[in-house]
Scaffold this active site. Structure first.
Site, PDB file in Angstrom:
ATOM      1  N   GLY A 484       0.821  -1.202   0.000  1.00 43.89           N
ATOM      2  CA  GLY A 484       0.000   0.000   0.000  1.00 43.89           C
ATOM      3  C   GLY A 484       0.850   1.243   0.000  1.00 43.89           C
ATOM      4  O   GLY A 484       1.113   1.825   1.067  1.00 43.89           O
ATOM      5  N   GLU A 600      13.833  -5.197  -4.082  1.00 48.45           N
ATOM      6  CA  GLU A 600      12.981  -5.720  -5.145  1.00 48.45           C
ATOM      7  C   GLU A 600      13.549  -5.382  -6.512  1.00 48.45           C
ATOM      8  O   GLU A 600      13.563  -6.223  -7.407  1.00 48.45           O
ATOM      9  CB  GLU A 600      11.568  -5.157  -5.003  1.00 48.45           C
ATOM     10  CG  GLU A 600      10.585  -5.753  -5.992  1.00 48.45           C
ATOM     11  CD  GLU A 600       9.163  -5.322  -5.725  1.00 48.45           C
ATOM     12  OE1 GLU A 600       8.256  -5.933  -6.298  1.00 48.45           O
ATOM     13  OE2 GLU A 600       8.963  -4.377  -4.963  1.00 48.45           O
ATOM     14  N   ASN A 732       9.874   4.355 -14.920  1.00 46.36           N
ATOM     15  CA  ASN A 732      11.190   4.365 -15.556  1.00 46.36           C
ATOM     16  C   ASN A 732      11.786   5.762 -15.616  1.00 46.36           C
ATOM     17  O   ASN A 732      13.011   5.923 -15.659  1.00 46.36           O
ATOM     18  CB  ASN A 732      11.107   3.747 -16.953  1.00 46.36           C
ATOM     19  CG  ASN A 732      11.142   2.235 -16.899  1.00 46.36           C
ATOM     20  OD1 ASN A 732      11.009   1.628 -15.838  1.00 46.36           O
ATOM     21  ND2 ASN A 732      11.328   1.606 -18.047  1.00 46.36           N
TER      22      ASN A 732
END
Length: 748
Positions: A484, A600, A732
């Protein structure tokens, strides 16, 4: 090919690079060109020989192709056109050992001492029709060779003729004429004419010559890379100093993103060239494939970098007094030599569109990861194949992203905690073993499992109680988390989020809204909320919470995504969460959050490129069986060109994946490198989808479930899904700013 164990170490390669760079920096003036006269060229050649550079490739202990590549890169940086690559090719050809003729042996021995300089031409094997094809008749050579470097200082010429036969001609022999020429307005590109010139001959085999041509293309790509890298570094330095409108131009986003793109391209080229040279030195069966991929990538990427660096310089780059024009010329010449990317691209197409199906080469990930790869493959064959896999693929995409039964099965292996510390219940496996698991899972089209970001966050910032409660649930495949983060007015700008968490005794009361939440159906939400609205800077007031999704006050409103999945608006109305559910200290959520995202991103690029690689292999398998107007589509020149280009780009993405894994194993994941991998792979997925539609046409747009849908509609579905990977986990554009500011040091 040399024994891999005999080759120099990485430390020795660094020493070689430093030595060559130091020498060239001292002896090659900034504005020097290669057409400086015979005496000067021979003096330089002798000095290079004294450094041992003319003997590279003869002794594994002194260096193989990786060392040749390093020298070529440094020649490119220095703007030096010395024909050292010719010496390396002659050494790597084995002709030194095969030279039974005393005259040949003497010439080659003189090359190693620097007394002889021998430019090499491939003649009819060159790959470029303008290179010249002289013919041998009764030991006499007649015809021309063109674009010959070092001819001014040559003592001999080595030319391949039909047979193949290597012919060696004395530069001062009758019937030899050297004509100076320029190409791209760069000197040193001579044409050499032979008119019944006497020769000595060394027979070779065709495979050996093909290998040498592949090595030559790679060597010139390396030199072009060196030139592009030097020009890029100059452009970055210029952007930090040059001021417009009262500030350095490197602060402008347009310049930052332009240079970030160059950095990504250069990293991809550097890694693919280095990988190809390493594969050759290791005697890998697929080394030709890796070399072809590197040359195709270099052909496009380095020319684009040369354009972008000149755009950054502006008018100052027009001046021949500046280094940049020389590097621009060198890049464009070198990537075209021996046919450039064209034959390399065709070689890649042959692998995937030939009569025998083939896949992307598997990497040697090391003994442990290679063994683990086989273990995972066998497990998936038992637990995720046949009817079970087929049944999972029947529902729509939104219903097959996750499979709880599979997650529990995977949880029993312990592989969800593959990289965790053992005291957390993990296996402490390497990043390369993680890649092996990711690769096999993707090829088996297995659903995702686990919560890697949340697990990493808990292991670093969680309390002992949190670790005991939540980590076993993740490890066993029983729990999955959503994230979230994003809000209506704070997507990439997380520091401006407004969701509030107010302390009330031993609880926090949360109010706010999160959007674009994909894993809203998990057991928990990892939620970012503001605990101090008055903190300065704004990100200092953010805290992180684990919120059970069955807590009263949570409302979920779902939306269908354009890629066939779902995400949700999640509303938090007076949601009470125990204070014990805060991860990290109050107000420390920004550090917790960005650390988790960095973790990640370190693997996200690799995960994306593996998806593209799998889809690419499926596309090629399909193309091998398709005809258009009675002709096999796999033979269509345009199709072959596009497939060869995609193969090279995928290889670049895979190399970035390996690079990030190596950094993880070394204990660091620089955010700008993870960002580069994420940017490249996400946009590669977009490119793949667009190219696949170009190849297949309108029928490729048929959606899953429609009659005649190609590959069950996955081509068009992957294209729709690709947009998510470019936007999520930091757009990006944000990633490019990270690359520019943290990686290149441009001003914020």
């Amino acid at each position: 090919m040399p024994n891999h164990d005999q080759l120099p170490t990485d430390e020795e390669r660094d020493m070689l690079r430093g030595s060559v760079r130091g020498f060239l920096g001292q002896h090659i003036a900034g504005a020097r060109t290669v057409d400086a006269g015979r005496q000067t060229e021979r003096q330089l050649w002798k000095q290079l020989a004294n450094l041992g550079l003319t003997a590279l490739g003869t002794d594994p202990g002194q260096g193989g192709l990786r060392e040749v590549v390093i020298v070529q890169e440094e020649l490119g940086r220095a703007g030096c056109g010395s024909p050292l690559l010719s010496a390396a090719l002659l050494n790597l050809s084995g002709v030194v050992e095969q030279a039974n003729d005393e005259r040949v042996a003497a010439v080659l021995a003189g090359m190693h001492t620097g007394d002889h300089c021998i430019p090499l031409a491939f003649g009819e094997f060159d790959g470029d029709r303008s290179a010249g094809r002289p013919a041998l008749r009764s030991d006499r050579l007649t015809g021309d060779i063109a674009f010959v470097e070092g001819a001014e200082g040559a003592t001999h010429f080595a030319v391949f003729t039909a047979g193949p036969v290597l012919t060696i001609v004395d530069a001062d022999a009758p019937g030899v004429m050297i004509e100076a020429a320029t190409a791209m307005h760069l000197g040193g590109q001579s044409r050499v004419r032979f008119a019944d010139a006497p020769t000595v001959r060394v027979p070779l085999n065709k495979d050996g010559v093909d290998n040498l041509v592949a090595i030559a293309r790679l060597g010139y790509a390396a030199r072009a890379y060196g030139a592009a890298r030097r020009a890029f570094e100059l452009a970055v330095a210029y952007a930090k100093e040059r001021k417009q409108f009262g500030q350095a131009i490197g602060r402008f986003q347009a310049i930052q993103h332009k240079l970030a793109n160059c950095h990504i391209d250069l990293q991809g080229v550097e890694l693919t060239i280095g990988s190809a040279a390493k594969q050759y030195d290791a005697g890998a069966r697929d080394w030709h494939w890796f070399a072809a991929a590197a040359c195709v990538l270099a052909g496009d990427a380095l020319r684009q970098v040369s354009l972008e660096t000149h755009h950054t310089f502006g008018a100052i780059g027009y001046s021949e007094e500046h280094e940049a024009p020389r590097h621009f010329k060198r890049i464009h010449l070198d990537v075209l030599r021996h046919g450039g990317a064209r034959p390399a691209r065709d070689e890649l197409a042959d692998r995937f569109l030939g009569g025998t199906p083939d896949r992307l080469p598997e990497y040697d990930l090391g003994p442990a990861a290679n063994e683990f790869r086989g273990e995972v493959r066998a497990w998936l064959l038992e637990h995720w194949s046949g009817e079970r896999r087929a049944a999972h693929q029947q529902p729509p995409f939104a219903e097959r992203e996750y499979d709880r039964a599979f997650a529990l099965d995977l949880g029993r292996t312990g592989w969800i905690g593959l990289a965790w510390r053992k005291h957390f219940g993990g296996q402490e496996r390497s990043a390369f073993e993680q890649l092996a698991l990711m690769e096999e899972m993707e090829r088996a089209e297995a659903p995702r499992a686990g919560a890697p970001v949340q697990a990493a966050m808990l292991q670093v910032y969680g309390t002992p109680e949190q670790r005991r409660k939540y980590l076993p649930e993740i490890l066993n495949g029983k729990a999955i988390y959503g994230m979230g983060y994003s809000e209506p007015d704070s997507g990439s700008d997380l520091a401006s989020l407004r969701t509030r968490a107010v302390r009330d005794g031993d609880h926090y009361v949360i109010n706010g809204q999160k959007i674009w939440t994909t894993t809203y159906w998990g057991e928990y939400m990892l939620l970012a909320a503001r605990t101090n609205p008055d903190s300065k800077p704004a990100h200092a007031g953010i805290s992180m919470f684990i919120v059970p999704m069955d807590t009263p006050g949570i409302t979920i409103q779902t939306s269908t995504t354009m890629y066939g999945g779902t995400f949700a608006n999640v509303f938090y109305d007076n949601v009470k969460v125990p204070a014990a559910n805060m991860v990290g200290d109050e107000g420390n959520g920004w550090k917790v959050l960005t650390g988790a995202l960095a973790t990640e991103r370190g693997f996200i690029g690799g995960g994306i490129v593996l998806k593209v690689a799998h889809a690419f292999e499926l596309l090629c398998t399909y193309l091998r069986g398709v005809e258009t107007d009675g002709k096999p589509m796999r033979l269509d020149p345009i199709v072959r060109q596009k497939i060869g280009d995609l193969a090279a780009r995928i290889e670049s993405g895979r190399q970035m994946m390996l690079y990030c894994a190596k950094q993880v194993d070394s204990g660091e994941t620089p955010p700008h490198d993870a960002a580069a991998s994420k940017v490249y792979s996400g946009e590669l997925m977009e490119r793949f989808g667009e190219v696949a539609l170009d190849i297949l046409g309108l029928e490729a747009t048929l959606t899953e479930g429609s009659p005649g849908a190609i590959l069950r509609g996955r081509i068009e579905q992957n294209l729709r899904h690709s947009l998510m990977w470019v936007i999520s986990i930091g757009t990006n554009e944000i990633q490019r700013s990270i690359i520019a500011q943290r990686g290149l040091g441009l001003p914020r």
